[in-house]
Structures are given as structure tokens and as C-alpha cells.
Write a protein that holds these residues in place. Structure first.
Motif, short mmCIF file in Angstrom:
data_model
loop_
_atom_site.label_atom_id
_atom_site.label_comp_id
_atom_site.label_asym_id
_atom_site.label_seq_id
_atom_site.Cartn_x
_atom_site.Cartn_y
_atom_site.Cartn_z
N VAL A 155 0.84 -1.13 0.03
CA VAL A 155 0.01 0.01 0.02
C VAL A 155 0.83 1.10 0.07
CG1 VAL A 155 -1.97 -1.10 1.03
CG2 VAL A 155 -0.26 -0.06 2.62
N GLU A 156 0.33 2.20 -0.48
CA GLU A 156 1.07 3.55 -0.82
C GLU A 156 1.32 4.34 0.73
OE1 GLU A 156 1.22 7.48 -3.42
OE2 GLU A 156 -0.23 6.09 -3.91
N LYS A 157 0.23 4.26 1.56
CA LYS A 157 0.47 4.84 2.87
C LYS A 157 -0.45 3.89 3.84
CE LYS A 157 0.29 9.71 1.06
NZ LYS A 157 -0.17 11.00 1.23
N VAL A 158 0.08 4.13 5.08
CA VAL A 158 -0.62 3.54 6.40
C VAL A 158 -2.14 4.19 6.48
CG1 VAL A 158 -0.55 3.09 8.80
CG2 VAL A 158 1.39 3.17 7.28
N ALA A 159 -3.09 3.43 6.76
CA ALA A 159 -4.28 3.99 6.97
C ALA A 159 -4.96 3.78 8.24
CB ALA A 159 -5.20 3.49 5.76
N ILE A 160 -5.69 4.45 8.57
CA ILE A 160 -6.78 4.11 9.78
C ILE A 160 -8.07 3.95 9.40
CG2 ILE A 160 -5.40 5.19 11.76
CD1 ILE A 160 -7.15 7.65 11.64
N HIS A 161 -8.86 3.20 10.19
CA HIS A 161 -10.17 2.89 9.66
C HIS A 161 -10.26 2.02 8.27
CE1 HIS A 161 -11.15 5.51 13.03
NE2 HIS A 161 -10.83 6.53 12.29
N PHE A 162 -9.20 1.29 8.10
CA PHE A 162 -8.90 0.61 6.85
C PHE A 162 -10.41 -0.02 6.41
CE2 PHE A 162 -7.54 -2.69 3.94
CZ PHE A 162 -6.45 -1.94 2.96
N GLY A 163 -10.57 0.14 5.02
CA GLY A 163 -11.63 -0.73 4.55
C GLY A 163 -12.96 -0.14 4.85
N THR A 164 -12.93 0.92 5.56
CA THR A 164 -14.34 1.40 5.82
C THR A 164 -14.68 2.71 5.19
OG1 THR A 164 -13.49 2.92 7.57
CG2 THR A 164 -14.05 0.41 8.27
N PRO A 165 -15.97 3.42 5.12
CA PRO A 165 -15.97 4.68 4.58
C PRO A 165 -15.04 5.74 5.06
CG PRO A 165 -18.14 3.68 4.76
CD PRO A 165 -17.25 2.89 5.48
N GLU A 192 -5.58 1.12 20.02
CA GLU A 192 -6.94 1.09 19.40
C GLU A 192 -7.34 0.05 18.52
OE1 GLU A 192 -7.61 5.07 17.93
OE2 GLU A 192 -7.62 5.80 19.78
N GLY A 193 -6.13 -0.67 17.86
CA GLY A 193 -6.54 -1.84 17.34
C GLY A 193 -6.47 -1.38 15.67
N GLU A 194 -6.04 -0.35 15.29
CA GLU A 194 -6.30 0.20 13.90
C GLU A 194 -5.43 -0.64 12.95
OE1 GLU A 194 -8.10 2.39 12.33
OE2 GLU A 194 -9.05 3.15 14.07
N PHE A 195 -4.25 -1.20 13.34
CA PHE A 195 -3.42 -2.04 12.48
C PHE A 195 -3.44 -3.57 12.53
CE2 PHE A 195 -1.33 1.96 13.75
CZ PHE A 195 -1.65 2.79 12.16
N PRO A 196 -4.07 -4.36 11.86
CA PRO A 196 -4.20 -5.92 11.91
C PRO A 196 -2.81 -6.64 12.02
CG PRO A 196 -5.45 -4.82 10.04
CD PRO A 196 -4.38 -3.79 10.39
N ALA A 197 -3.01 -7.53 12.97
CA ALA A 197 -1.66 -8.20 13.46
C ALA A 197 -1.01 -8.87 12.23
CB ALA A 197 -1.92 -9.20 14.58
N GLY A 198 -1.66 -9.46 11.29
CA GLY A 198 -0.99 -10.14 10.33
C GLY A 198 -0.74 -9.32 9.08
N SER A 199 -0.80 -7.95 9.19
CA SER A 199 -0.64 -7.12 7.94
C SER A 199 0.24 -6.08 8.25
CB SER A 199 -2.11 -6.55 7.65
OG SER A 199 -1.91 -5.83 6.62
N MET A 200 -0.31 -4.60 8.80
CA MET A 200 0.27 -3.34 8.83
C MET A 200 0.95 -3.31 10.10
SD MET A 200 1.19 -0.92 7.13
CE MET A 200 0.37 -1.12 5.83
N LEU A 201 0.37 -4.09 11.34
CA LEU A 201 0.88 -4.01 12.69
C LEU A 201 2.46 -4.17 12.78
CD1 LEU A 201 0.46 -3.54 15.52
CD2 LEU A 201 0.08 -6.04 15.96
N PRO A 202 3.06 -5.16 12.27
CA PRO A 202 4.65 -5.29 12.37
C PRO A 202 5.29 -4.14 11.67
CG PRO A 202 3.56 -7.24 11.14
CD PRO A 202 2.52 -6.60 11.67
N LYS A 203 4.72 -3.75 10.71
CA LYS A 203 5.41 -2.74 9.78
C LYS A 203 5.38 -1.34 10.72
CE LYS A 203 3.89 -4.82 5.57
NZ LYS A 203 3.13 -5.96 6.28
N VAL A 204 4.46 -0.94 11.38
CA VAL A 204 4.30 0.21 12.16
C VAL A 204 4.98 0.13 13.38
CG1 VAL A 204 2.63 1.58 13.35
CG2 VAL A 204 1.71 1.00 11.11
N GLU A 205 5.06 -1.10 14.08
CA GLU A 205 5.73 -1.28 15.24
C GLU A 205 7.38 -1.19 14.97
OE1 GLU A 205 3.12 -4.27 18.05
OE2 GLU A 205 4.34 -5.29 16.52
N ALA A 206 7.69 -1.65 13.89
CA ALA A 206 9.20 -1.71 13.40
C ALA A 206 9.72 -0.11 13.16
CB ALA A 206 9.44 -2.41 12.17
N ALA A 207 8.78 0.55 12.51
CA ALA A 207 9.16 1.85 12.17
C ALA A 207 9.01 2.86 13.47
CB ALA A 207 7.88 2.54 11.20
N VAL A 208 8.11 2.39 14.29
CA VAL A 208 7.98 3.12 15.81
C VAL A 208 9.21 2.99 16.27
CG1 VAL A 208 6.98 3.36 17.70
CG2 VAL A 208 5.66 3.31 15.87
#
Length: 87
Positions: A8-18, A37-53
Motif C-alpha cells: 500500500v502507498e500509505k498507512v491508513a486508519i479505519h482501513f476498509g471502511t468509508p 486502538e487496534g487500527e492495524f491488523p496483526a498479520g498485516s500493517m501492525l509489524p510494519k508500524v511497530e518496526a517503524a516506531v
């Protein structure tokens, strides 16, 4: 600078919703809030965001970029992607 290339081009919150919102910049603190808040799925964006942080918090002047492989050059130039950096 840590660059994490993904599908994906950018990290998103409320992914897949309007209410989906692509994020261009995040502080580590805000990213951690979204993680709690659980915005990033464990099998998807979560490890990437955690590593970046973790990288951004590891030293002054360090920043992480998460973006699409095909947009890596634009991301490095600051034109796209999500940057996570201490402010």
C-alpha cells in the motif's frame, strides 16, 4: 532512514471502511495510540508500524518511511508514503 516497502502507498486508519484515512505523517506516540486502538491488523500493517516506531524512537533524527514498492523513489523524495518520526 528506515524504508519499509509494502503493498500500500500509505498507512491508513479505519482501513476498509468509508472513514478510511491515509496518513502521510505519524509521530511514534500517535502510532502507538492507533496500535492500542487496534487500527492495524496483526498479520498485516501492525509489524510494519511497530518496526517503524521502534526505529524512529531509537535515536534523534531517525525516521521511518512505509510505502508501496513502486512508489519508493517518490517516498524518499517526500512525495508519498507514511513517515514516522519524533517531533
Amino acid at each position: 532512514c528506515l524504508i519499509i516497502l509494502t503493498a500500500v502507498e500509505k498507512v491508513a486508519i479505519h482501513f476498509g471502511t468509508p472513514e478510511q484515512e491515509a496518513l502521510s505523517e505519524l509521530t511514534p506516540e500517535l502510532a502507538e495510540k492507533y496500535i492500542e486502538e487496534g487500527e492495524f491488523p496483526a498479520g498485516s500493517m501492525l509489524p510494519k508500524v511497530e518496526a517503524a516506531v521502534a526505529f524512529a524512537k531509537s535515536g534523534k533524527g531517525r525516521k521511518a518511511l512505509i510505502t508501496l514498492l513502486e512508489k519508493a523513489e517518490d517516498g524518499i523524495e517526500g512525495k508519498t508514503g507514511t513517515e514516522i518520526e519524533l517531533t
